[in-house]
Write a protein that holds these residues in place. Structure first.
Motif, PDB file in Angstrom:
ATOM      1  N   LEU A 157      38.447   7.402   7.253  1.00  0.00           N
ATOM      2  CA  LEU A 157      38.109   6.743   5.998  1.00  0.00           C
ATOM      3  C   LEU A 157      39.268   5.880   5.514  1.00  0.00           C
ATOM      4  O   LEU A 157      39.064   4.776   4.997  1.00  0.00           O
ATOM      5  CB  LEU A 157      37.734   7.783   4.934  1.00  0.00           C
ATOM      6  CG  LEU A 157      37.346   7.242   3.557  1.00  0.00           C
ATOM      7  CD1 LEU A 157      36.220   6.224   3.648  1.00  0.00           C
ATOM      8  CD2 LEU A 157      36.967   8.389   2.622  1.00  0.00           C
ATOM      9  N   ALA A 158      40.494   6.368   5.674  1.00  0.00           N
ATOM     10  CA  ALA A 158      41.659   5.574   5.279  1.00  0.00           C
ATOM     11  C   ALA A 158      41.702   4.257   6.041  1.00  0.00           C
ATOM     12  O   ALA A 158      42.107   3.216   5.496  1.00  0.00           O
ATOM     13  CB  ALA A 158      42.937   6.370   5.512  1.00  0.00           C
ATOM     14  N   ALA A 159      41.271   4.286   7.309  1.00  0.00           N
ATOM     15  CA  ALA A 159      41.277   3.068   8.118  1.00  0.00           C
ATOM     16  C   ALA A 159      40.102   2.149   7.791  1.00  0.00           C
ATOM     17  O   ALA A 159      40.224   0.922   7.848  1.00  0.00           O
ATOM     18  CB  ALA A 159      41.236   3.431   9.605  1.00  0.00           C
ATOM     19  N   ALA A 160      38.961   2.736   7.432  1.00  0.00           N
ATOM     20  CA  ALA A 160      37.747   1.940   7.234  1.00  0.00           C
ATOM     21  C   ALA A 160      37.591   1.403   5.823  1.00  0.00           C
ATOM     22  O   ALA A 160      36.982   0.345   5.630  1.00  0.00           O
ATOM     23  CB  ALA A 160      36.526   2.780   7.597  1.00  0.00           C
ATOM     24  N   ALA A 161      38.112   2.113   4.832  1.00  0.00           N
ATOM     25  CA  ALA A 161      37.869   1.742   3.439  1.00  0.00           C
ATOM     26  C   ALA A 161      38.536   0.412   3.094  1.00  0.00           C
ATOM     27  O   ALA A 161      39.693   0.169   3.442  1.00  0.00           O
ATOM     28  CB  ALA A 161      38.363   2.839   2.515  1.00  0.00           C
ATOM     29  N   ARG A 162      37.829  -0.407   2.363  1.00  0.00           N
ATOM     30  CA  ARG A 162      38.367  -1.705   1.921  1.00  0.00           C
ATOM     31  C   ARG A 162      39.010  -1.620   0.549  1.00  0.00           C
ATOM     32  O   ARG A 162      39.760  -2.504   0.147  1.00  0.00           O
ATOM     33  CB  ARG A 162      37.235  -2.740   1.900  1.00  0.00           C
ATOM     34  CG  ARG A 162      36.629  -3.042   3.269  1.00  0.00           C
ATOM     35  CD  ARG A 162      35.236  -3.600   3.142  1.00  0.00           C
ATOM     36  NE  ARG A 162      34.337  -2.609   2.534  1.00  0.00           N
ATOM     37  CZ  ARG A 162      33.050  -2.812   2.312  1.00  0.00           C
ATOM     38  NH1 ARG A 162      32.510  -3.988   2.609  1.00  0.00           N
ATOM     39  NH2 ARG A 162      32.298  -1.874   1.763  1.00  0.00           N
ATOM     40  N   GLY A 163      38.696  -0.574  -0.180  1.00  0.00           N
ATOM     41  CA  GLY A 163      39.245  -0.407  -1.517  1.00  0.00           C
ATOM     42  C   GLY A 163      38.683   0.836  -2.173  1.00  0.00           C
ATOM     43  O   GLY A 163      37.932   1.598  -1.554  1.00  0.00           O
ATOM     44  N   PRO A 164      39.014   1.073  -3.435  1.00  0.00           N
ATOM     45  CA  PRO A 164      38.578   2.285  -4.135  1.00  0.00           C
ATOM     46  C   PRO A 164      37.071   2.474  -4.135  1.00  0.00           C
ATOM     47  O   PRO A 164      36.578   3.613  -4.109  1.00  0.00           O
ATOM     48  CB  PRO A 164      39.100   2.069  -5.558  1.00  0.00           C
ATOM     49  CG  PRO A 164      40.243   1.113  -5.412  1.00  0.00           C
ATOM     50  CD  PRO A 164      39.883   0.223  -4.280  1.00  0.00           C
ATOM     51  N   GLU A 165      36.316   1.378  -4.163  1.00  0.00           N
ATOM     52  CA  GLU A 165      34.857   1.495  -4.249  1.00  0.00           C
ATOM     53  C   GLU A 165      34.272   2.229  -3.048  1.00  0.00           C
ATOM     54  O   GLU A 165      33.260   2.937  -3.162  1.00  0.00           O
ATOM     55  CB  GLU A 165      34.213   0.109  -4.382  1.00  0.00           C
ATOM     56  CG  GLU A 165      34.394  -0.827  -3.198  1.00  0.00           C
ATOM     57  CD  GLU A 165      35.757  -1.506  -3.141  1.00  0.00           C
ATOM     58  OE1 GLU A 165      36.005  -2.233  -2.160  1.00  0.00           O
ATOM     59  OE2 GLU A 165      36.576  -1.321  -4.081  1.00  0.00           O
ATOM     60  N   ASP A 166      34.912   2.103  -1.881  1.00  0.00           N
ATOM     61  CA  ASP A 166      34.405   2.804  -0.698  1.00  0.00           C
ATOM     62  C   ASP A 166      34.642   4.306  -0.808  1.00  0.00           C
ATOM     63  O   ASP A 166      33.811   5.110  -0.363  1.00  0.00           O
ATOM     64  CB  ASP A 166      35.061   2.251   0.568  1.00  0.00           C
ATOM     65  CG  ASP A 166      34.547   0.861   0.926  1.00  0.00           C
ATOM     66  OD1 ASP A 166      33.446   0.515   0.466  1.00  0.00           O
ATOM     67  OD2 ASP A 166      35.251   0.137   1.654  1.00  0.00           O
ATOM     68  N   TYR A 167      35.773   4.705  -1.366  1.00  0.00           N
ATOM     69  CA  TYR A 167      36.015   6.133  -1.602  1.00  0.00           C
ATOM     70  C   TYR A 167      35.023   6.683  -2.617  1.00  0.00           C
ATOM     71  O   TYR A 167      34.498   7.802  -2.447  1.00  0.00           O
ATOM     72  CB  TYR A 167      37.449   6.349  -2.090  1.00  0.00           C
ATOM     73  CG  TYR A 167      38.492   6.115  -1.032  1.00  0.00           C
ATOM     74  CD1 TYR A 167      38.920   7.159  -0.208  1.00  0.00           C
ATOM     75  CD2 TYR A 167      39.053   4.856  -0.831  1.00  0.00           C
ATOM     76  CE1 TYR A 167      39.873   6.950   0.779  1.00  0.00           C
ATOM     77  CE2 TYR A 167      40.003   4.634   0.149  1.00  0.00           C
ATOM     78  CZ  TYR A 167      40.408   5.688   0.951  1.00  0.00           C
ATOM     79  OH  TYR A 167      41.351   5.483   1.935  1.00  0.00           O
ATOM     80  N   LEU A 168      34.759   5.931  -3.661  1.00  0.00           N
ATOM     81  CA  LEU A 168      33.792   6.364  -4.666  1.00  0.00           C
ATOM     82  C   LEU A 168      32.416   6.556  -4.041  1.00  0.00           C
ATOM     83  O   LEU A 168      31.717   7.544  -4.338  1.00  0.00           O
ATOM     84  CB  LEU A 168      33.725   5.335  -5.797  1.00  0.00           C
ATOM     85  CG  LEU A 168      34.956   5.228  -6.690  1.00  0.00           C
ATOM     86  CD1 LEU A 168      34.904   3.956  -7.537  1.00  0.00           C
ATOM     87  CD2 LEU A 168      35.073   6.450  -7.604  1.00  0.00           C
ATOM     88  N   GLU A 169      32.037   5.651  -3.163  1.00  0.00           N
ATOM     89  CA  GLU A 169      30.719   5.747  -2.529  1.00  0.00           C
ATOM     90  C   GLU A 169      30.631   6.951  -1.600  1.00  0.00           C
ATOM     91  O   GLU A 169      29.680   7.753  -1.668  1.00  0.00           O
ATOM     92  CB  GLU A 169      30.421   4.461  -1.752  1.00  0.00           C
ATOM     93  CG  GLU A 169      29.062   4.487  -1.059  1.00  0.00           C
ATOM     94  CD  GLU A 169      28.790   3.220  -0.248  1.00  0.00           C
ATOM     95  OE1 GLU A 169      27.711   3.143   0.361  1.00  0.00           O
ATOM     96  OE2 GLU A 169      29.664   2.328  -0.235  1.00  0.00           O
ATOM     97  N   VAL A 170      31.613   7.101  -0.713  1.00  0.00           N
ATOM     98  CA  VAL A 170      31.561   8.179   0.277  1.00  0.00           C
ATOM     99  C   VAL A 170      31.642   9.543  -0.393  1.00  0.00           C
ATOM    100  O   VAL A 170      30.824  10.441  -0.128  1.00  0.00           O
ATOM    101  CB  VAL A 170      32.689   8.004   1.321  1.00  0.00           C
ATOM    102  CG1 VAL A 170      32.787   9.243   2.209  1.00  0.00           C
ATOM    103  CG2 VAL A 170      32.433   6.767   2.174  1.00  0.00           C
ATOM    104  N   TYR A 171      32.627   9.738  -1.266  1.00  0.00           N
ATOM    105  CA  TYR A 171      32.776  11.046  -1.891  1.00  0.00           C
ATOM    106  C   TYR A 171      31.629  11.338  -2.859  1.00  0.00           C
ATOM    107  O   TYR A 171      31.198  12.500  -2.994  1.00  0.00           O
ATOM    108  CB  TYR A 171      34.124  11.145  -2.601  1.00  0.00           C
ATOM    109  CG  TYR A 171      35.249  11.511  -1.667  1.00  0.00           C
ATOM    110  CD1 TYR A 171      35.596  12.841  -1.437  1.00  0.00           C
ATOM    111  CD2 TYR A 171      35.966  10.529  -0.987  1.00  0.00           C
ATOM    112  CE1 TYR A 171      36.618  13.180  -0.578  1.00  0.00           C
ATOM    113  CE2 TYR A 171      36.996  10.851  -0.125  1.00  0.00           C
ATOM    114  CZ  TYR A 171      37.320  12.180   0.083  1.00  0.00           C
ATOM    115  OH  TYR A 171      38.331  12.519   0.952  1.00  0.00           O
ATOM    116  N   GLY A 172      31.125  10.323  -3.543  1.00  0.00           N
ATOM    117  CA  GLY A 172      29.975  10.534  -4.413  1.00  0.00           C
ATOM    118  C   GLY A 172      28.783  11.052  -3.639  1.00  0.00           C
ATOM    119  O   GLY A 172      28.088  11.987  -4.073  1.00  0.00           O
ATOM    120  N   HIS A 173      28.536  10.462  -2.482  1.00  0.00           N
ATOM    121  CA  HIS A 173      27.436  10.921  -1.635  1.00  0.00           C
ATOM    122  C   HIS A 173      27.667  12.357  -1.175  1.00  0.00           C
ATOM    123  O   HIS A 173      26.734  13.186  -1.207  1.00  0.00           O
ATOM    124  CB  HIS A 173      27.288   9.996  -0.430  1.00  0.00           C
ATOM    125  CG  HIS A 173      26.320  10.505   0.596  1.00  0.00           C
ATOM    126  ND1 HIS A 173      24.951  10.427   0.442  1.00  0.00           N
ATOM    127  CD2 HIS A 173      26.532  11.145   1.779  1.00  0.00           C
ATOM    128  CE1 HIS A 173      24.356  10.978   1.489  1.00  0.00           C
ATOM    129  NE2 HIS A 173      25.296  11.417   2.313  1.00  0.00           N
TER     130      HIS A 173
END
Length: 391
Positions: A157-173
């Motif tokens: 995830l650290a390699a794939a995420a483009r910014g905070p919004e990707d962490y919010l999406e993945v962890y929210g799910h």
């Protein structure tokens, strides 16, 4: 008398203690704090393996060590970085470890929480969809055992995420998918350099904001957060900003006594790798905390008196490069008689120097950690002899 090498290559005399400290198992679970020890795995020294091949685990010795921790009232944090996730133990081995430990926990009534990550993905940049699916696969394995899930920080995830919004999406799910409240894990780059910039920013204030936003979006699904940044001030500040009912589990192996003791505004629970070698002493310290006056006031002075002297050993084991602390943890387990050899999956027993290990022995012996000091001394002498120290 035993002669130990120091960091300058000189030999110095050390007199081992004759008797261990007395920290017998207490009755029942710990009350004042929720305390997990992240536990190491015991390698099978007779397996014909290579450093980059699948881990060969001695399952009997590995599970016996977990029973040792449970007997003292500690919970077990399973398949975490202490168990060499991503440093010798792959997802196949971790999945078997989770299943075996989960069954053992049920059999003995032990508390257990297990790491959920994405390490089945091949190294390199994966898509967010692949990261999402990998987390879901591991979450299902943990939930099938009845263990609590710890959502570990993901290299992918650290390699794939483009910014905070990707962490919010993945962890929210993932929080929506989880059947029961989970523990969120923030592992700093000192433990794993591939996690630099986690939560979408190398700025820790910005990263903390994203982390808190994830929690605030679904606090009922977050049992707590495990923070491993080795920064006591930042942990206290984060702890004070958590929603009501969300625990802070310290993962700070430098400042754990003060963080667990807490202050007038709260305290941290614990999920610590250092509690692998410190298990009996850590449990004794928390039981001392439990024994406040009339059950109304915690005995923080007694707790600190027990646990503060362990900090030099912990700081030594976790000195940079911090990720190799596992070598010292397994070394002390061998000296303490919890396993019959000093071998590690992936050959990681070579990751610390002889002077480093000698100092770890000296500090642990000074604390009375070894149930049989004579056995620990004998094994230390054997290691010294293998490395050419015969005096």
């Amino acid at each position: 008398m035993i002669r130990l090498p120091d960091s300058q290559g000189r030999l110095r005399d050390y007199q081992p203690r004759a008797e261990p400290a007395d920290h017998p198992p207490g009755e029942g679970p710990l009350a004042a704090r929720v305390v997990y020890s992240a536990a190491h795995v015991v390698a099978d020294p007779f397996a014909d393996t290579t450093p980059d091949g699948p881990a060969a685990v001695d399952w009997e010795a590995t599970l016996a060590f977990r029973r040792h921790l449970w007997a003292h009232g500690l919970g077990v944090a399973e398949a975490m970085d202490t168990a060499q996730r991503g440093m010798g133990l792959d997802w196949g081995g971790a999945a078997e470890l989770i299943r075996r430990s989960g069954a053992e926990a049920k059999a003995v009534g032990g508390r257990i929480a297990c790491g959920v990550g994405t390490d089945q993905l091949a190294p390199g940049t994966a898509s967010l969809a692949a990261v999402w699916a990998a987390y879901e696969e591991q979450l299902a394995v943990v939930e099938e055992t009845g263990a609590q899930a710890i959502l570990m920080a993901s290299r992918a995830l650290a390699a794939a995420a483009r910014g905070p919004e990707d962490y919010l999406e993945v962890y929210g799910h993932l929080l929506r998918q989880a059947a029961e409240p989970v523990i969120l894990h923030w592992l700093g780059p000192m433990f794993d350099p591939a996690l630099e910039g986690y939560w979408g920013s190398a700025d820790l204030d910005a990263a903390t904001g994203t982390f808190l936003q994830i929690i605030a979006a679904d606090p009922a699904k977050v049992d707590g957060v495990k923070v491993s940044l080795l920064d006591a001030r930042r942990e206290v500040e984060l702890r004070r900003r958590l929603p009501a009912g969300v625990r802070c589990y310290t993962g700070d192996d430098f400042h754990y006594p003060e963080l667990i003791a807490g202050d007038e505004q709260g305290f941290s629970h614990a999920l610590l790798g250092i509690f692998d070698p410190l298990g009996p002493l850590a449990a004794h310290a928390v039981r001392t905390l439990d024994a406040g006056e009339g059950g109304e006031k915690e005995n923080t002075a007694g707790f600190r008196a027990v646990l503060d002297p362990t900090v030099p050993l912990s700081r030594h084991l976790f000195q940079a490069p911090t990720r190799f602390y596992k070598t010292g943890v397994v070394f002390l387990a061998w000296l303490a008689g919890h396993q019959e050899h000093f071998a590690m999956v992936g050959g990681l027993q070579s990751a610390r120097s002889l002077p480093h290990l000698a100092r770890a022995y000296e500090l642990a012996d000074g604390l009375g950690l070894f149930p049989d000091p004579g056995l620990a001394e004998s094994r230390m002498r054997h290691l010294l002899a293998v490395n050419g120290v015969t005096a």
